[in-house]
Structure formats: C-alpha cells, structure tokens
Design a protein around this motif. Structure first.
Motif, PDB file in Angstrom:
ATOM      1  N   UNK A 162       0.829  -1.218   0.000  1.00 13.68           N
ATOM      2  CA  UNK A 162       0.000   0.000   0.000  1.00 13.68           C
ATOM      3  C   UNK A 162       0.859   1.262   0.000  1.00 13.68           C
ATOM      4  N   UNK A 163       1.989   1.207   0.728  1.00 19.14           N
ATOM      5  CA  UNK A 163       2.798   2.418   0.860  1.00 19.14           C
ATOM      6  C   UNK A 163       3.700   2.626  -0.357  1.00 19.14           C
ATOM      7  N   UNK A 209       3.668   2.078  -3.574  1.00 14.05           N
ATOM      8  CA  UNK A 209       3.123   1.944  -4.931  1.00 14.05           C
ATOM      9  C   UNK A 209       2.976   3.326  -5.557  1.00 14.05           C
ATOM     10  N   UNK A 245      -6.101  10.879  -0.710  1.00 11.90           N
ATOM     11  CA  UNK A 245      -5.112  10.517   0.311  1.00 11.90           C
ATOM     12  C   UNK A 245      -5.234   9.025   0.605  1.00 11.90           C
ATOM     13  N   UNK A 278       8.116   8.588 -12.641  1.00  9.17           N
ATOM     14  CA  UNK A 278       8.096   9.835 -11.866  1.00  9.17           C
ATOM     15  C   UNK A 278       6.813  10.589 -12.149  1.00  9.17           C
ATOM     16  N   UNK A 279       6.930  11.677 -12.885  1.00  5.68           N
ATOM     17  CA  UNK A 279       5.757  12.432 -13.317  1.00  5.68           C
ATOM     18  C   UNK A 279       4.954  12.973 -12.137  1.00  5.68           C
ATOM     19  N   UNK A 280       5.600  13.708 -11.293  1.00  4.09           N
ATOM     20  CA  UNK A 280       4.895  14.337 -10.179  1.00  4.09           C
ATOM     21  C   UNK A 280       4.925  13.519  -8.905  1.00  4.09           C
ATOM     22  N   UNK A 281       5.315  12.256  -8.991  1.00  5.97           N
ATOM     23  CA  UNK A 281       5.429  11.414  -7.786  1.00  5.97           C
ATOM     24  C   UNK A 281       6.800  10.746  -7.867  1.00  5.97           C
ATOM     25  N   UNK A 330      -2.155  19.392  -1.692  1.00  8.53           N
ATOM     26  CA  UNK A 330      -1.200  18.750  -2.607  1.00  8.53           C
ATOM     27  C   UNK A 330      -0.769  19.783  -3.642  1.00  8.53           C
ATOM     28  N   UNK A 384       5.015  20.362  -4.784  1.00  7.23           N
ATOM     29  CA  UNK A 384       4.478  19.157  -4.153  1.00  7.23           C
ATOM     30  C   UNK A 384       5.620  18.449  -3.436  1.00  7.23           C
ATOM     31  N   UNK A 433       5.389  15.320  -2.092  1.00  7.45           N
ATOM     32  CA  UNK A 433       5.251  13.859  -2.119  1.00  7.45           C
ATOM     33  C   UNK A 433       6.596  13.260  -2.518  1.00  7.45           C
ATOM     34  N   UNK A 444       6.685   7.564   1.782  1.00  7.56           N
ATOM     35  CA  UNK A 444       6.464   6.720   0.606  1.00  7.56           C
ATOM     36  C   UNK A 444       5.331   7.298  -0.261  1.00  7.56           C
ATOM     37  N   UNK A 445       5.218   6.810  -1.484  1.00 11.69           N
ATOM     38  CA  UNK A 445       4.286   7.445  -2.425  1.00 11.69           C
ATOM     39  C   UNK A 445       2.816   7.132  -2.149  1.00 11.69           C
ATOM     40  N   UNK A 446       2.506   6.032  -1.471  1.00 16.19           N
ATOM     41  CA  UNK A 446       1.112   5.741  -1.113  1.00 16.19           C
ATOM     42  C   UNK A 446       0.136   5.906  -2.286  1.00 16.19           C
ATOM     43  N   UNK A 447       0.540   5.506  -3.459  1.00 19.19           N
ATOM     44  CA  UNK A 447      -0.288   5.662  -4.659  1.00 19.19           C
ATOM     45  C   UNK A 447      -0.690   7.134  -4.879  1.00 19.19           C
ATOM     46  N   UNK A 448       0.119   8.041  -4.380  1.00 18.12           N
ATOM     47  CA  UNK A 448      -0.106   9.460  -4.693  1.00 18.12           C
ATOM     48  C   UNK A 448      -0.592  10.313  -3.534  1.00 18.12           C
ATOM     49  N   UNK A 449      -0.818   9.739  -2.372  1.00 17.23           N
ATOM     50  CA  UNK A 449      -1.259  10.599  -1.272  1.00 17.23           C
ATOM     51  C   UNK A 449      -1.339   9.839   0.038  1.00 17.23           C
ATOM     52  N   UNK A 450      -1.130  10.489   1.165  1.00 20.16           N
ATOM     53  CA  UNK A 450      -0.912  11.930   1.309  1.00 20.16           C
ATOM     54  C   UNK A 450       0.497  12.393   0.979  1.00 20.16           C
TER      55      UNK A 450
END
Lengths: 503, 451
Positions: A105-106, A108, A340, B73-76, B135, B265, B267, B272-278
């Motif tokens: 989860x973290x 990815x 989030x 990458x691309x923002x994350x 964000x 941003x 992030x 960690x990236x957490x699929x983009x958030x938080x």
C-alpha cells in the motif's frame, strides 16, 4: 555558560536552525556511480542557484532529539482527554497505522499499470460501498483531501447539475450555526450565502427556510447546506420537511457530515432527502488528525448527481478493477492522483474491525458520553438549549461571566492546568462564549467523570478566586501567548541573525 | 469491542444519571420514520489477526516497487526517505493531536510548522510560506485564485501546457464557478518548452497572472526569468509550480528569478508514495501578498513572561473568522506531512540537499547521453533536470512500457498518452538517486532491444 532552560524534563527547544554547526549533515546519500555532471554545461548561469538554501546543519541525533522534544510540547489523544467539539477526537487505532504501511500500500506509484494496483483499487471500491451503505448514497468519491475540500467538491457537483439544467442559480442557504468553511465554500463556487437563523429550539424551522426561499426567489437558490447534527450538537429534526421545500424549487440539499459520528446506524441521510454529503474519515472513521491533516473528505451523492462525480472513479468490470476517466459530465479532478490513499487504508481497516454493530455502538456511546457531560454540568454552566444532545454539548459563559468576569477563554486555559485539552471555544457563534464539548465514545466513564469534576472545580474557582483563571495556564511550559502581537507584527519565518537587518 | 470501554454497569449508571431508560431514548430527536430499522449491510467485524491477514492479502495484489528498477516519476518521485522521518512522525504526540487552536498545549506542532514555513520559504526563495496545502495540484489552483484575488480587476490567468495535466485539470475545476476569471492555456513549442512568442501575444492588462511549471511536464527547465520579464511589462504576476522540489538544490529558486509566488508538491520527500497521497502542497510568496494567501500561517510571539512561542496567526484571512469573505475555505491542511517534509529537509541539510540534487542531475545526464546516441530523445535540445521524454520507437509508449516491464523487469517510465492521445508515443523517464548505474545501463539495453 548558558544552560538550556528546562522545566523538569521539558526543554525550551531552540529552532532547528539554531542547532548544529556549519558543515554538519544528517544525510545518507548514495555514492555517485557516474561522472559528476556540471550543470553549467547545460544551463545559463542565471538559471543556477547562486546561494544554497539555508537549511539546518545538524546530525541525525540532533534531529531526533529536536523533534522528540518538540513532540513533548503537544497534548494529544494518546496523552489524554481531548474533547474538542466538532473534531471527533476519538482513539486512533494502532493496527490502522500498521496496515497502511504495508509495502503493497505504501510503496506503490499512482501511474503503475492497473494490473499492478488491483488490491489498492479494491480498497477504494469497497470503501466507497461501505460509505454508501453508512450514508445511504448511490456513489461516493474518495478524492477530496479534507472536509472543506469535500464541501467544495459537493457544491461543484450541485452547480454542474444546475448548469446542465440551464441556470447555475445564485444563492445557497446557510444556517447561522454553520462552520465557517460552509460560507467560504459557497463563495468559492460563485454563489452567495443567504443566512438563516436557527429557531428558538436551536434547530432550523421549515417556515424560516420557506421564507428565505421566498425572499430570494426559490428558483435562484441552488442548495441549502445543513450540518446535521448541527454545531449545537442537536439533530435537525425537520430535515425531511426542509428537503421537501428545497426539492419543490428544484434546489439541492447538502449535508455537512462532520458530525456523522452521532448518526451511524441511526440515519442514512441519502435516503431522506439529502442529495450530497461529505464524510470526514479523520473524525468519524478514526484516522489520525496529524496535528491538522492529512485528512480525507469523501463526498456521497444520490443517483441524480452521479454523472458529476470527480474523475476517475473505480469501476469493477467482471473481476477486474479499472479507473474510469471517461466521464463527460464530471466536474473534473479536485486534486492529483487518487486522494489521500494512505488515509483511506486506515479508514477501511477501521470499518472492517468495527462492523455494522460496532459502528452503531460507537455512535451510541458517543451520544451517551456527551449527554452525561450535559447532565453533570448543566447545574453550573449555562446550557442555552435544554434538551438531550447528540454527540456534543455546547455551554455558554453568559451567566458565569456576568457574575465573576471569568470568560470561556479563561476556562479553556485553566483546563490545561488540569491536563485536559480545552473544548472548542467561541463556536458556534450563535452561543455567547461557547464551550463545545465532544467527549467521543472511546473515553472511559471514569475519564468523563474526571473531566466533569475538573469543570466543577473550575466553576468553584471562578467564584472564589477568578484571578487564578484570568492568568491561567500556570502549570505548563509557556504561559498565555500574545496572539495580538503575532498578528500585528507577523514573524512567519526564522531569519539568520546576520540577515536580520535585511529582513 | 476494544475501542469501546463501557461496561453494562457503566451504561446503567450513566443512563440513570441522565434520566433515561435506554440509549435509544437519547435519539428521540431523530423522527422514527427516518431511523434505520435494520443493521447496516457491512462485513462481519474482524479481530486484529484476521485484519492483518486480510489487509496483507490485499496488499500483495499490488506490486510494491521495493528495490525493483523503476524510472517512474511524473509528479510522484521516488526518493530515499530516511527511516527517522516515519519514526518521528509516528510519535503519538504528533499524529494524534489536532490543529493547534490552543497554542499553550500545541507548541510541538506549531514550532514544527514554523520551521516548515522557514524551510519552504528558503527553498522557494521567498519571505513567507504557509503551513501547507493539500497537494501540488490544489496548490496550483489556489495560486490561480490568489493571483486573481490580488489583481481583482483582471479576468485572465494564463497557464502553461507544461503544467502537470492533473494540476491543470484541478485549476479548471476550481475556477469553474468563478464568473470573472478565465483560464487560457499557453501551448508548448515543438521543442517542449513554453511558447514565449505565444505568451507575448496573449499578455495584456487583462492578465492577472501566469502559472508555469519548471521543470515542466516533460522535465524541461523553463526560462522563468524571461516569463517574468514578459509578464511584468503588463504588471501581471508569475507563479512557478516547481515540478521537482529536489531540483532546487542546483536550479535557481522561483523567488530569486522574479516570481511573485510559487507552489510545489512534497510527495516523495515526506514519505512513501502511497499511490499518490498523502503528500504535501507547498506555497510561498513575497511578503506584500501574505494577506492574500490561503491556508494556515504560524507566527512567532511571546508569552506573558516574554518567552518565545508560536501561534496560528493572520486568521482574519481565514474561513472561521471571515466566513464567506475568506481567502480560501481551507481548514485542515497536511500538517503531519509538512512536519515530515521539514524533518527530511533538516536531515539532508544545506550540503545534503545540494548533493542530492547533484546526484539526480548527474544520473540523468548519464542516462540522457546514452539515450541520445540511440536517437530516441524527444526533446534533445532542451535543458532537463532529472526527467525527460523519449519517443517510443514503435509509436505506442504504453505497449513499450508493458513489454519492457515484462521482458526486462524494469519500469521504464510513464506513458504520457494517459493524459492526452496526442502524446501516445511519448514516454516520460525519471531518474533519481535511487537508480543505480546498473539499472540505467539495463534500461538502455532494453530500449536498444526495442529499436
């Protein structure tokens, strides 16, 4: 020798910039395996940083000590009672902190191929369905990052709906007891807030809503925003009648779900006339407040508004989850990526642990604790609306202030001396010197009792020795802070001594 | 239920004191016809062991990037975040506190935010930074609204096509309901950078501000100074969205290049990236615009004994005081992520941050040089930091990505066709300090194989 000032083991900690020594660093960086490139080959000198950012120069030990000491200056749910009204400061379960940190989860990336994110997408899909069930809605968007962000998103959908029908309309009705984010969100959507006064019982009366509609012309009203239970902790009993009025004019009903902790298993707003509602996962669903974020403010809508949901949504096609970007009527994105997500995993874990019965019981005990406080303290503090409350109770300093000069702020600061975080103060605005107390369900009866005893002691102190309250807190590392000076001559960042004159 | 402490005796005693017989009696204000009659339809509750198993099983349905070779990458951006950061923000005193409304018991959060503001202002080259926004994308939208607020009589904000497409879309969503504000997109040239001639043509007294991104979507470093020059002729403001925060170790800050405000941003820096958030949205501006800024601000003050302390300040901009006249509706921000950002930056420090930037840049130069000789660089003449675009030899970047992923075990980048069909053949490749020389060489080999 200038000894570090301490109070027991509590350190008056300098700023991180005032620690360390030139040349020191707590970084752990890889060795460069390729030739070191000179940016001057590629960039004009004017594009290159002339002076390195003035970051701290400290070792890892200094960083760890610094932030550990800072943490010790915070009150927190972990340390004690935190009855901040409307914020639902319930216990933050530790298992949630473990599940959200699982590498799957973290670690990815949002742009991995769908086939590599199926577990995460399943969580979003299922959490959406859980929230739909709890709130009685057709669909929920998990994109908004906080409650106010959810409000904005919800109103955008309402606007899109009206635009589609040919007229965006002009007004949004907002009760005088509303949280400040409501009117602010209204303005950001190009609407004007029309204030409606609460009735004598502390709740909205359908006739007042009807009159407000007539005053501005009901066909020009886009929606009403209702917090339910409202900020007095009272249920808006006439919600269904009010919804009928709004719907008769083609207007929508937005419910601020900040106080949903009072309703789980008792009311599904989406089934009784509410068209849009935001949830606060960081209140009702136990995710940590983090000192002010990250939160999550999902928005639920009824069928009619589904086409306008932010994109992408997650859809299930056969046994696969897919992102659906192609939504022609969508209001678009309200932020990057998919919300989030780390917060969503925590809320999902919580709902799985609680189940339907657990959530309902949480609501019951939250309401029980709040009513207990109401009954225990109503003989001493002024209760403007004398009827059972739901999850929170609001007292006023009106009588006490008149009699002793002691204000709500004095009471709040004195509570700190007793090791309790003050309630929400001076809100809602319709109660003079409001003290808004929300104990939540996770507090033991003993802790609630202790709080009531403390409040009684403070009441007695107010009568006998008001000065001790005026000058509170006494028992903390810092005494009352000068907020007026902070605003008059704002100092919003640290500046190196040598640069101070320039700044 | 372990989070619900009340015993049967407790219930009885408390109900008795309140003067009702059942808990349901406390809910009488909810009309019976509205009440839920049956149990909610949710899964049966799970114990902790079962929760761990179930969530664990779900988590492995995702492919964690771990130590795999990835150029996505691309923002994350995948940066190495020291364990110390998560350990410190996992202190209950930080993560189980709320917005510091009562400063005497919230100095930890407040001082942490004040330090974050200083670090952000320093990185972006400004006098003032706020205590964070949701964000980077919503920070862009807030910047657009802020420029419009400062220049009230002007109705246009120009946005570069090089702004991340999701941020650009967020700007559109946020401004949809603002009647007197029009967004206009300034396209990129064939070389991948902002079309300055087009910008000059569009510039007028009706333009409140310009939002550009540098490094832009294609990783190209824009000529920010010239954009400022063009804008200032008509007294328009300029906001730079810093595409990659670590670029600020070697590239000049927006403030020093003449921008009026900047956003970004965090992030990838805060955890960690957490699929983009938080993640965390950054915003800084010149001192004269601070009262138009959205979001929380922490300021220094003293207590009654003259000791230094910190409080939330300039609240008259904010929704809880100003209500409909507020600069923004923001209440909660991303405080914990801002704290994490500050901790990581403190660990890196002045030298570490510069070094990190240098490593990213050097790795990117190494990889670009190799790919350049393959002739697949899409914008070979442009200046880049750690990210750049290659043109997929077969014309389908998504297909190429999947093939390389499956055959070589490498994530070669982000296919830009996901944002716009016209970019179908473009693949955005990002290289950070986490990519080894071996990984870079492997990527080159993979591209060679697909030529």
């Amino acid at each position: 020798m200038n000894p570090i000032e301490t109070r027991g083991i509590l350190y008056h900690e300098p700023l991180i910039f005032e620690l360390g020594a030139e040349g020191r660093s707590g970084a752990s960086l890889p060795k460069l395996e390729v030739e070191e490139a000179d940016p001057r080959d590629e960039f004009d000198s004017k594009q290159l940083r002339e002076k390195s950012p003035d970051l701290p120069e400290v070792s890892e030990v200094e960083v760890v000590r610094h932030y550990t000491r800072l943490s010790q200056w915070n009150h927190s749910i972990d340390a004690g009672f935190y009855p901040l009204g409307s914020c639902t400061m319930k216990h933050n379960p530790r298992i949630n902190e473990v599940t959200c940190r699982l590498p799957g989860f973290a670690d990815i990336h949002p742009y991995q191929d769908e086939s590599e994110l199926q577990g995460a997408m399943q969580i979003i899909w299922e959490l959406e369905r859980f929230l739909c069930e709890i709130g009685g809605f057709a669909r929920v968007s998990l994109q908004p990052a906080a409650g106010a962000h959810g409000e904005l998103t919800g109103l955008m959908m309402i606007r899109a709906h009206h635009v589609k029908n040919g007229n965006p309309r002009k007004w949004v009705l907002v009760p005088d007891s509303a949280h400040g984010t409501n009117p602010a969100s209204v303005t950001l959507n190009g609407y004007k807030p029309k204030q409606i006064a609460s009735g004598e019982e502390g709740i909205l009366r359908p006739e007042d809503v009807e009159r407000a509609m007539e005053e501005v012309g009901g066909d020009e009203v886009a929606a009403i925003m209702i917090t339910n239970p409202n900020t007095l902790g009272l249920f808006e009993t006439h919600i269904a009648e009010i919804a009928d009025i709004m719907h008769r004019y083609g207007a929508m009903v937005y419910m601020d779900g900040a106080n949903l902790n009072a309703l789980m298993g008792y009311l599904q707003p989406g089934k009784h006339g509410v068209d849009v509602m935001h949830y606060n996962l960081h209140k009702t669903f136990s995710t940590p407040h983090g000192g002010g974020g990250p939160g999550s403010g999902p928005v639920g809508v009824v069928e009619e508004l589904v086409p306008y949901l932010p994109r992408p949504t997650v859809e299930k096609e056969e046994e696969r989850f897919v992102w659906k970007f192609d939504r022609p009527l969508s209001i678009g994105r309200v932020r990057s990526f998919f919300g989030n997500f780390g917060v969503l995993v925590r809320a999902y874990t919580y709902i799985l642990e609680m189940g339907a019965k657990g959530l309902k019981e949480a609501t019951q005990l939250a309401v029980l604790n709040a009513n207990y406080v109401r009954v225990r303290l109503q003989g001493k503090y002024t209760l403007e609306y004398k009827r059972p409350c739901l999850h929170e109770v609001v007292f006023s300093d009106r009588e006490l202030k008149k009699e002793t000069g002691v204000t709500t702020m004095d009471i709040a600061k004195r509570l700190v001396d007793y090791g309790v975080h003050p309630p929400t103060v001076y809100f809602p605005l319709i109660v003079q010197g409001a003290l808004m107390i929300e104990p939540t369900e996770t507090e033991t009866p003993e802790e609630v009792e202790r709080f009531c005893n403390i409040m009684e002691s403070i009441f007695d102190e107010a009568k006998e020795n008001p000065d001790v309250l005026h000058s509170a807190p006494h028992n903390v590392g810092l005494s009352r802070l000068d907020e007026v000076q902070a605003a008059r001559r704002p100092k919003l960042r640290w500046v190196a001594k040598k640069d101070e004159k320039k700044a | 239920m372990r989070y619900l402490p009340h015993t049967t005796d407790d219930l009885e005693r408390m109900l008795n004191k309140i003067g009702v017989e059942t808990i349901d009696a406390l809910f009488e204000s909810i009309p019976d016809k509205l009440r839920v009659k049956e149990d909610l339809d949710l899964p049966e509750p799970l114990d902790e062991g079962a929760l761990k198993d179930q969530l664990g099983a779900l988590s492995v349905k995702n492919r964690a990037l771990g130590c795999s070779s990835s150029f996505v990458g691309c923002g994350a951006y995948r940066h190495s975040v020291p364990a110390t950061v998560d350990m410190l923000i996992s202190r209950g005193e930080f993560f189980t506190a709320y917005t510091p409304y009562q400063p005497e018991v919230s100095q930890g959060t407040l001082q942490g935010a004040f330090e974050f503001q200083t670090i952000t202002a320093e990185l972006l080259g400004f006098d003032v930074a706020n205590a964070s926004l949701y964000d980077g994308a919503s920070a862009c939208a807030e910047a657009v609204l802020m420029m419009h607020r400062v220049q009230r009589r002007r109705r246009k904000v120009l946005i570069s096509e090089g702004v991340h497409p999701e941020a650009l879309e967020t700007c559109r969503t946020f401004t949809e309901g603002v009647d007197d504000l029009d967004l206009e997109v300034i396209p990129l040239t064939k070389g991948g950078d902002l079309d300055l001639e087009f910008l000059k043509k569009k510039m007028s007294k009706d333009v409140a501000g310009v939002l550009l991104q540098s490094p832009n979507l294609f990783g190209i470093v824009e000529n920010v100074r010239e954009v400022v020059e063009i804008a200032e002729k008509e007294r328009a403001l300029v906001c730079q969205n810093v595409g990659e925060i670590t670029s600020l170790g070697i590239l000049e800050s927006p403030g020093n290049m003449g921008c009026h405000l900047a956003v970004g941003e965090g992030l990838g820096i805060c955890g960690p990236l957490n699929m983009g958030g938080p993640g965390v949205g950054l915003m800084a501006c010149r001192d004269k615009y601070k009262r138009s800024m959205p979001g929380r601000l922490v300021g220094e003050t003293v207590d009654t004994d003259g000791r230094r302390g910190y409080v939330l300040t300039l609240a008259t901009r904010e929704q809880h005081i100003r209500r409909e006249k507020a600069t923004s509706n923001i209440c909660t921000n991303q405080a914990l992520m801002a704290l994490a950002f500050g901790i990581h930056m403190s660990l890196l420090g002045k030298r570490g941050f510069h070094r990190l930037s240098k490593i990213n840049y050097s790795n990117s130069r190494y990889l670009r040089k190799k790919l350049h000789s393959l002739g697949i660089m899409a914008f070979p003449k442009a200046a880049h930091y750690n990210e750049f675009v290659v043109r997929a030899p077969g014309g389908d970047a998504r297909q190429l990505t999947l093939e390389i992923r499956n055959k070589d075990g490498v994530d070669p980048g982000v296919p830009l066709g996901r944002f716009d069909e016209k970019w179908k053949d473009l693949l955005l490749v990002c290289v950070t300090e986490r990519n080894t020389r071996e990984q870079m060489d492997q990527l080159v080999t993979a591209f060679e194989r697909h030529m």
